[in-house]
Design an enzyme around this catalytic site. Structure first.
Site, PDB file in Angstrom:
ATOM      1  N   ASN A 150      34.221  31.735  39.215  1.00  0.00           N
ATOM      2  CA  ASN A 150      35.489  32.613  38.836  1.00  0.00           C
ATOM      3  C   ASN A 150      34.862  34.303  39.970  1.00  0.00           C
ATOM      4  O   ASN A 150      34.196  33.822  39.987  1.00  0.00           O
ATOM      5  CB  ASN A 150      35.108  32.955  37.163  1.00  0.00           C
ATOM      6  CG  ASN A 150      33.837  32.734  37.123  1.00  0.00           C
ATOM      7  OD1 ASN A 150      33.276  32.449  38.205  1.00  0.00           O
ATOM      8  ND2 ASN A 150      33.115  33.093  35.885  1.00  0.00           N
ATOM      9  N   GLU A 172      38.330  26.715  37.325  1.00  0.00           N
ATOM     10  CA  GLU A 172      38.110  25.331  37.323  1.00  0.00           C
ATOM     11  C   GLU A 172      40.078  25.674  37.991  1.00  0.00           C
ATOM     12  O   GLU A 172      40.618  24.862  38.071  1.00  0.00           O
ATOM     13  CB  GLU A 172      38.489  24.910  35.206  1.00  0.00           C
ATOM     14  CG  GLU A 172      38.978  25.789  34.727  1.00  0.00           C
ATOM     15  CD  GLU A 172      38.053  26.350  33.358  1.00  0.00           C
ATOM     16  OE1 GLU A 172      37.380  27.420  35.340  1.00  0.00           O
ATOM     17  OE2 GLU A 172      37.836  26.686  32.746  1.00  0.00           O
TER      18      GLU A 172
HETATM   19  N1  THU Z   1      36.081  31.603  32.697  1.00  0.00           N
HETATM   20  C1  THU Z   1      35.797  30.379  33.518  1.00  0.00           C
HETATM   21  O1  THU Z   1      35.946  30.700  34.467  1.00  0.00           O
HETATM   22  N2  THU Z   1      36.747  29.249  33.340  1.00  0.00           N
HETATM   23  C2  THU Z   1      36.188  28.745  31.811  1.00  0.00           C
HETATM   24  O2  THU Z   1      36.287  27.866  31.288  1.00  0.00           O
HETATM   25  C3  THU Z   1      36.044  30.150  30.979  1.00  0.00           C
HETATM   26  C4  THU Z   1      35.900  31.301  31.583  1.00  0.00           C
HETATM   27  C5  THU Z   1      35.465  33.393  33.242  1.00  0.00           C
HETATM   28  C6  THU Z   1      36.111  33.869  33.541  1.00  0.00           C
HETATM   29  C7  THU Z   1      35.358  35.733  33.813  1.00  0.00           C
HETATM   30  O3  THU Z   1      35.115  35.690  34.129  1.00  0.00           O
HETATM   31  C8  THU Z   1      34.244  35.297  32.502  1.00  0.00           C
HETATM   32  O4  THU Z   1      35.164  33.980  32.643  1.00  0.00           O
HETATM   33  C9  THU Z   1      34.369  35.994  31.091  1.00  0.00           C
HETATM   34  O5  THU Z   1      35.409  35.441  30.021  1.00  0.00           O
END
Ligand code: THU
Length: 131
Positions: A42, A55
């Site tokens: 992320n 993802e």
């Molecule tokens: N996030 C993801 O990258 N994937 C997920 O399945 C859930 C949430 C990230 C987005 C943000 O950077 C952080 O987790 C908190 O929501």
């Protein structure tokens, strides 16, 4: 490579997460039939809505390299938390179109993982057949 290896690789991917706001690193790893793995993590932004999830970065990178759903064995999505991390609504929409509905989606933490797929995560998915 087994599912635990894929989870471990997704944790490696999470080390590159850019998460100054949530401090919640997430990692993802796509395993291809040719044995290659493609990482995602992320990447957050001060305009919070411009953040991209791990993802989606992994599946978009996979498609950017020319691979398509038939090339994909599985995807792992991990975070160091319980309950297990689970894709947000936007990621479910994207993954439901870019993954075969039965392709294993591994949701993992440090201690364990679960195997699901987009058919389970996104019932009655909209994949554009009616467009
Ligand atoms: N996030 C993801 O990258 N994937 C997920 O399945 C859930 C949430 C990230 C987005 C943000 O950077 C952080 O987790 C908190 O929501």
């Amino acid at each position: 490579m087994d599912y635990q290896d894929l989870v471990n690789e997704a944790f490696e991917a999470s080390k590159n997460a850019y998460v100054p706001y949530s401090e919640f690193p997430v990692g993802a790893c796509v395993l291809l039939k040719n044995g290659q793995t493609i990482h995602g993590c992320n990447i957050e932004n001060a305009a919070y809505g411009s953040t991209m999830c791990a993802e989606r970065n992994a599946i978009f990178a996979t498609y950017c390299q020319g691979y398509r759903q038939d090339d994909i064995v599985a995807i792992a999505i991990v975070a160091d938390c319980t309950p297990l991390v689970s894709p947000c609504g936007a990621c479910r929409q994207v993954l439901s179109q870019l993954l075969d509905p039965r392709t294993p989606v591994i949701l993992g933490c440090k201690e364990f993982y679960e195997v699901t797929n987009m058919e389970e995560l996104m019932p009655r998915m909209f994949i554009g057949d009616s467009l």
